[in-house]
Design a protein around this motif. Structure first.
Motif, PDB file in Angstrom:
ATOM      1  N   ASP A 103      -2.269  60.736 -20.294  1.00 12.98           N
ATOM      2  CA  ASP A 103      -2.213  60.455 -18.922  1.00 12.98           C
ATOM      3  C   ASP A 103      -3.108  59.360 -18.202  1.00 12.98           C
ATOM      4  O   ASP A 103      -3.625  58.165 -19.130  1.00 12.98           O
ATOM      5  N   SER A 104      -2.550  58.505 -17.088  1.00 13.34           N
ATOM      6  CA  SER A 104      -2.500  57.045 -16.619  1.00 13.34           C
ATOM      7  C   SER A 104      -4.415  56.977 -16.471  1.00 13.34           C
ATOM      8  O   SER A 104      -4.708  55.745 -16.584  1.00 13.34           O
ATOM      9  N   GLU A 105      -5.310  58.025 -16.111  1.00 12.70           N
ATOM     10  CA  GLU A 105      -6.222  57.632 -15.959  1.00 12.70           C
ATOM     11  C   GLU A 105      -7.418  57.276 -17.427  1.00 12.70           C
ATOM     12  O   GLU A 105      -7.162  59.050 -18.138  1.00 12.70           O
ATOM     13  N   GLU A 121     -10.695  58.640 -17.605  1.00 13.16           N
ATOM     14  CA  GLU A 121     -11.085  59.729 -17.285  1.00 13.16           C
ATOM     15  C   GLU A 121     -10.852  61.404 -17.573  1.00 13.16           C
ATOM     16  O   GLU A 121     -11.209  62.077 -18.789  1.00 13.16           O
ATOM     17  N   TRP A 180      -5.875  62.747  -9.855  1.00 15.26           N
ATOM     18  CA  TRP A 180      -6.856  62.601 -11.102  1.00 15.26           C
ATOM     19  C   TRP A 180      -7.515  63.227 -10.834  1.00 15.26           C
ATOM     20  O   TRP A 180      -7.984  64.138 -12.327  1.00 15.26           O
TER      21      TRP A 180
END
Length: 594
Positions: free
Chosen positions: A303-305, A307, A267
């Motif tokens: 996105d999975s994150e 941040e 990430w």
């Protein structure tokens, strides 16, 4: 052959035989602060010694003192970069290289980086013969050093000799750099990846394509290195290389590398992609940006994150400026609808801080259809910072669709923020009130928000009360003195008789703040009588603030008003009041009148 001419600062009027033994003792002292102070005085010492003794005595002494604390070594590395004039000028600067070469081998990263920076500064000043003899020799030793710190430092030095060397030496340096790019130690490859983009700017185009690009792109290149701290620099290098290549070459080399980074398993790498996304788009051709980049950007928005989504959301408007509006509507807007409901408040806040600016890109019709529902959803967000981010950018939408479209949903959000239990949130909304006032208009403002401006004057937090008085001044500047006299000044004056002395104090602050805006007539007829009456207040804090307020009013009233109305009150406070603080401030005001 004549000896090189020494250049440098004038010799200091000191004893020719400076006791260098004192410096030796200080550098060996157990007190680290004393050693640091000695290092910081090296330029003064060198000035006293002169170039010859600096080269023959001071520099050798420093070579013997490099077994020290990192903090001291860092200071030495920094000082050496500014030491060229003290050695006699560029012709003698090579004598500094040995000290810095030793410092570029230490384990502490910050010391090595400072040593490399100083080496580059010195290398730029060296004559061509010295550059090849001394600097390139140093670079060869570092690049082939046994310890990884040596090779890591070498990676940052190639640009200096490469751009000033003959073709044969350039070829050697390029191959040496490529060798380091394939080093078995991760830290060395990372240092190469960090420097590659800058180095590539000076490599000839044929060599760039045939030799340097293969060590960056492809399955065995740095962009797909097994360590993510190497791949972290992929986007910076993509941007630098894209500026050097043609659109066709970018499609062949850069876009595949970008796609890999955009889907990287780390990430942190995807975060870097989102952070530098728009810069890469600007380096690519408009055609590539239109065809390749929107789907990749949407992927980052999903996105999975959190941040990664946060930094991508903050780039939404910047990216939307680079593609046609129809692509924004077709590809970005659906992803933005999901972001408006994101589980992370930081993502929603980042989106709220930029989405209002998209209105000018899409125009009124598309803003009303696609963006307005998102604005209103974010205005109803449970997190105050998200709502504040929307309100703070209100002018971007107002300029496109008008305030009427937002007012019904806007006001509940503003009212809720105005009463928020966190004083910092209340403070933020106060700072936006003048902006809202200028957009809402005087009638709408008086009806819906006027009472809040008075409520803030009595807030329990001093900072809020202070901001509220400044807010009144800014509103008076927007709506004019007549509005202030009819709307806010009477309400402020009523606080002068409030049982709580803090409210009465706020009246005085408001008078001082409003005075420059409302003019002498309103001051004399409405504000001054109230202030003079408050000179008899039972609380000393009120009375000495009356004296301070009267002093603040003097520049804005007629001379006869100052003499006939203000002076008697001030004299009374000086002569009759028992509080010494009241007397002190009254005397200051009296001095201004006299």
């Amino acid at each position: 052959m004549a000896a090189p001419k020494q250049t440098g600062p004038a010799r200091a009027p000191e004893d020719e035989y400076y006791p260098i033994a004192v410096l030796i003792d200080e550098l060996k002292n157990d007190d680290i602060q004393l050693r640091l102070n000695s290092v910081r005085r090296l330029s003064t010492i060198a000035l006293a010694l002169g170039p010859d003794r600096t080269r023959n005595e001071l520099i050798p002494l420093l070579k013997e003192s490099l077994d020290d604390e990192d903090e001291v070594l860092l200071a030495i590395a920094e000082e050496m970069g500014n030491f060229i004039p003290y050695t006699g000028g560029p012709d003698f600067a090579y004598c500094l290289l040995e000290v810095l070469e030793t410092l570029s081998l230490v384990e502490e990263t910050e010391v090595r980086e400072k040593a490399v920076a100083s080496l580059c500064k010195i290398g730029e000043s060296l004559p061509p013969a010295h550059l090849e003899e001394h600097f390139v020799g140093l670079l060869r030793r570092l690049a082939k050093g046994e310890w990884f710190t040596s090779r890591t430092s070498a990676c940052g030095l190639f640009v200096v000799p490469y751009r000033r060397s003959h073709p044969a030496l350039r070829q050697e340096l390029l191959q040496l750099f490529i060798q380091l790019c394939r080093d078995e130690v991760t830290m060395v490859r990372r240092a190469c990846c960090k420097s590659l983009g800058t180095f590539a700017q000076y490599v000839e185009k044929p060599l760039l394509k045939s030799d340097l690009l293969p060590v960056f792109v492809g399955p065995k290149g740095l962009a797909e290195d097994e360590q993510d701290n190497v791949r972290l620099w992929s986007m910076e290098n993509c941007i630098a290389l894209a500026k050097l290549l043609s659109p066709e070459e970018n499609s062949q080399f850069i876009i595949p590398t970008f796609r890999h980074a955009n889907q990287d398993k780390s990430w942190r790498v995807r975060f870097k992609v989102a952070e530098h996304f728009c810069k890469l788009c600007e380096a690519l051709s408009p055609e590539i940006t239109r065809t390749e980049m929107p789907p990749a950007f949407v992927r980052l928005l999903k996105d999975s994150e959190a941040e990664v989504r946060t930094v991508a959301a903050g780039k939404v408007t910047e990216f939307a400026q680079l593609i046609p509006p129809e692509l924004v509507i077709r590809q970005l807007i659906p992803a933005l609808r999901e972001l408006a409901d994101d589980t992370s408040q930081h993502v929603r806040e980042a989106l709220a801080s930029v989405i209002m600016q998209m209105a000018s890109l899409l125009g009124k019709a598309h803003t009303l259809e696609h963006l307005l529902p998102l604005f209103l959803k974010l205005l109803r967000d449970e997190v105050p910072e998200v709502r504040l981010a929307i309100i703070s950018k209100l002018e971007h939408v107002n300029n496109v669709v008008g305030i009427e479209q937002l007012s019904q949903s806007l006001l509940p959000a503003i009212i809720e923020l105005a009463e928020d239990r966190q004083w910092r949130v209340r403070l933020a909304i106060i700072e936006y009130v003048p902006l809202l006032a200028s957009q809402l208009g005087v009638e709408f403002f008086d009806e819906k928000l006027g009472n809040f401006c008075m409520t803030w004057l009595g807030d329990t937090v001093y900072t809020i009360r202070e901001a509220a008085t400044i807010n009144l001044k800014r509103l008076a500047e927007i709506f004019g003195p007549e509005w202030a006299q009819n709307t806010i000044i009477p309400k402020v004056m009523t606080l002068s008789s409030h049982p709580n002395y803090l409210y009465r104090m706020t009246t005085l602050f408001a008078v001082s703040t409003l005075a420059p805006v409302v003019g002498s007539e309103i001051i004399g007829s409405t504000m001054l009588p109230v202030v003079l009456k408050m000179a008899n207040d039972a609380v000393p804090n009120i009375r000495f603030n009356v004296a301070k307020t009267l002093k603040a009013l003097l520049p804005y009233v007629e001379q006869n008003v100052a003499q006939q109305k203000i002076r008697p009150t001030v004299l009374h406070l000086v002569n009759e009041d028992n509080d010494r603080d009241v007397k002190f401030f009254a005397q200051q005001a009296l001095a201004e009148i006299s």
